[in-house]
Write a protein that holds these residues in place. Structure first.
Motif, PDB file in Angstrom:
ATOM      1  N   ARG A   5       0.822  -1.206   0.000  1.00 17.91           N
ATOM      2  CA  ARG A   5       0.000   0.000   0.000  1.00 17.91           C
ATOM      3  C   ARG A   5       0.865   1.269   0.000  1.00 17.91           C
ATOM      4  N   THR A   6       2.008   1.231   0.646  1.00 16.45           N
ATOM      5  CA  THR A   6       2.891   2.400   0.658  1.00 16.45           C
ATOM      6  C   THR A   6       3.362   2.743  -0.744  1.00 16.45           C
ATOM      7  N   LYS A   7       3.760   1.706  -1.504  1.00 13.51           N
ATOM      8  CA  LYS A   7       4.179   1.937  -2.886  1.00 13.51           C
ATOM      9  C   LYS A   7       3.024   2.459  -3.735  1.00 13.51           C
ATOM     10  N   LEU A   8       1.832   1.927  -3.490  1.00 15.07           N
ATOM     11  CA  LEU A   8       0.667   2.364  -4.253  1.00 15.07           C
ATOM     12  C   LEU A   8       0.367   3.838  -4.002  1.00 15.07           C
ATOM     13  N   ASP A   9       0.405   4.247  -2.732  1.00 23.48           N
ATOM     14  CA  ASP A   9       0.123   5.642  -2.396  1.00 23.48           C
ATOM     15  C   ASP A   9       1.187   6.566  -2.980  1.00 23.48           C
ATOM     16  N   LEU A  10       2.425   6.122  -2.958  1.00 22.58           N
ATOM     17  CA  LEU A  10       3.507   6.932  -3.513  1.00 22.58           C
ATOM     18  C   LEU A  10       3.308   7.156  -5.005  1.00 22.58           C
ATOM     19  N   ARG A  11       2.999   6.084  -5.726  1.00 23.21           N
ATOM     20  CA  ARG A  11       2.779   6.196  -7.173  1.00 23.21           C
ATOM     21  C   ARG A  11       1.522   7.022  -7.466  1.00 23.21           C
ATOM     22  N   LYS A  12       0.525   6.866  -6.649  1.00 22.66           N
ATOM     23  CA  LYS A  12      -0.714   7.652  -6.812  1.00 22.66           C
ATOM     24  C   LYS A  12      -0.405   9.138  -6.722  1.00 22.66           C
ATOM     25  N   ASN A  13       0.373   9.531  -5.722  1.00 25.20           N
ATOM     26  CA  ASN A  13       0.714  10.949  -5.563  1.00 25.20           C
ATOM     27  C   ASN A  13       1.526  11.472  -6.745  1.00 25.20           C
ATOM     28  N   GLU A  14       2.413  10.629  -7.283  1.00 25.00           N
ATOM     29  CA  GLU A  14       3.200  11.031  -8.460  1.00 25.00           C
ATOM     30  C   GLU A  14       2.282  11.299  -9.656  1.00 25.00           C
ATOM     31  N   LEU A  15       1.284  10.421  -9.847  1.00 21.54           N
ATOM     32  CA  LEU A  15       0.359  10.583 -10.965  1.00 21.54           C
ATOM     33  C   LEU A  15      -0.534  11.804 -10.777  1.00 21.54           C
ATOM     34  N   LEU A  16      -0.963  12.060  -9.549  1.00 21.50           N
ATOM     35  CA  LEU A  16      -1.811  13.223  -9.298  1.00 21.50           C
ATOM     36  C   LEU A  16      -1.045  14.516  -9.532  1.00 21.50           C
ATOM     37  N   THR A  17       0.240  14.494  -9.236  1.00 12.28           N
ATOM     38  CA  THR A  17       1.072  15.673  -9.496  1.00 12.28           C
ATOM     39  C   THR A  17       1.227  15.880 -10.997  1.00 12.28           C
ATOM     40  N   ALA A  18       1.420  14.779 -11.732  1.00 17.06           N
ATOM     41  CA  ALA A  18       1.604  14.884 -13.180  1.00 17.06           C
ATOM     42  C   ALA A  18       0.303  15.208 -13.898  1.00 17.06           C
TER      43      ALA A  18
END
Length: 359
Positions: free
Chosen positions: A336-349
């Motif tokens: 879940r930590t990796k998922l949240d990290l990638r989610k935040n990267e996509l939301l920024t992009a």
């Protein structure tokens, strides 16, 4: 003199019935009635009483180059086919399996052409490579040079060649399935490592398709659902995979997509497309909401378990992909930590895109 049309029709019906019985009798002489279901193109014989009597029958009629050609029914015993010399059969299939030679044969089958015309028609660029193939095909009696320098197809070879194409047509999907197995056997080229494949990369490859829909202006929301059995669902509100574009081809053709429709793992030789995800999954289900309907298809290790089925109606649009990675290739589940990290990267992009993760 008046005609009794009713009696004439009855007489014709009687003659047709007798003819039908005659044909049935001729067929049944070769096959017990209990094992034959007339009218079905395929039937299952639960008990083969005499395997040596099994045969394949074929015939045909084609109109080629202004000629009508008819081949009378021919028979090949199954034991005869299974007893063919494997080396020679392999050479025949290998010779015809060359793409350029196959293209040459298919082209001249419709119309005899000169070498220059073949080069132009097949976009070969030069004649050197063409004549290398022409020499081999002529030597194998699969091509003849006609008066005027045109190359044509020997008439007595037409039926076997067309039958081979017909059989290949029935086996076309196996080429995709072979690619699926090769993908599983060479999964490392998609992950940049020979072991410890990261299952998150499969997930981001599926999400990448929804991102492309967002970039095209048709998707504003992506939801990820993590399930207790280790599978995950990615759903979006995009247009939905075009059904007319053959969903099965999209999910099984490893070489279909350009790099823009693939998720690239740093250091990997190849990008991960949705077809690669399918090949590396124990099971995968795609659900499409489009044109007022809901379509669904299921796969096991990349092999479809059903056709594309219409399972409901909906005014919404979008695509949902649920997959469970193959435990033999991916030992660790989602973090879940990796998922949240990638989610935040996509939301920024993509600030106009909503992404939600649900346990």
């Amino acid at each position: 003199m008046s005609r009794d049309l009713s009696s004439e029709i009855d007489a014709l019906k009687k003659q047709m019935a007798e003819l039908h019985q005659l044909v049935q009798h001729m067929v049944l002489e070769r096959k017990p009635a209990a094992n034959l279901n007339l009218g079905d193109p395929l039937y299952e014989d639960s008990v083969i009483k005499d395997p040596d009597s099994s045969s394949v029958f074929y015939s045909g009629y084609v109109h080629l180059n202004g000629q009508g050609l008819r081949w009378e029914p021919q028979e090949r015993r199954i034991q005869q086919l299974l007893g063919l010399n494997s080396d020679k059969v392999a050479k025949v299939l290998a010779a015809l399996g060359n793409k350029q030679r196959l293209d040459i044969l298919r082209t001249v089958l419709n119309e005899p052409l000169t070498g220059a015309e073949l080069v132009d028609r097949l976009n070969m660029g030069t004649t050197g490579q063409l004549y290398h193939h022409l020499k081999a095909l002529i030597g194998a009696n699969l091509l003849v040079q006609e008066p005027g320098g045109r190359y044509g197809f020997p008439m007595h070879r037409c039926l076997p060649f067309l039958l081979l194409l017909a059989a290949a047509g029935d086996l076309l999907d196996t080429s995709d399935y072979m690619d699926m197995m090769e993908t599983r056997n060479n999964a490392g080229v998609y992950f940049g490592t020979s072991q410890d494949f990261d299952v998150h990369h499969l997930l981001w490859a599926v999400v990448e398709n929804s991102i492309l829909e967002h970039q095209a202006g048709f998707c504003s929301e992506i939801d990820l659902f993590l399930h207790d059995d280790g599978s995950v669902t990615v759903t979006d509100n995009g247009r939905g995979i075009p059904v007319e574009a053959l969903v099965q081809s999209i999910l099984t053709d490893i070489n279909r997509f350009s790099s823009s429709a693939q998720f690239q793992v740093p250091g990997a030789e190849r990008g991960i497309s949705i077809a690669v995800v399918n090949a590396l999954s124990q099971k995968l289900t795609v659900e499409i909401r489009r044109d007022g309907k809901i379509y669904r298809q299921e796969y096991r290790q990349g092999i479809p378990q059903s056709g594309l089925m219409t399972v409901g109606i909906s005014n919404e649009t979008g695509t949902s992909v649920t997959f469970k990675s193959d435990a033999e290739l991916f030992g660790v589940g989602f973090d879940r930590t990796k998922l949240d990290l990638r989610k935040n990267e996509l939301l920024t992009a993509y600030p106009n895109l909503s992404i939600h993760i649900h346990d």
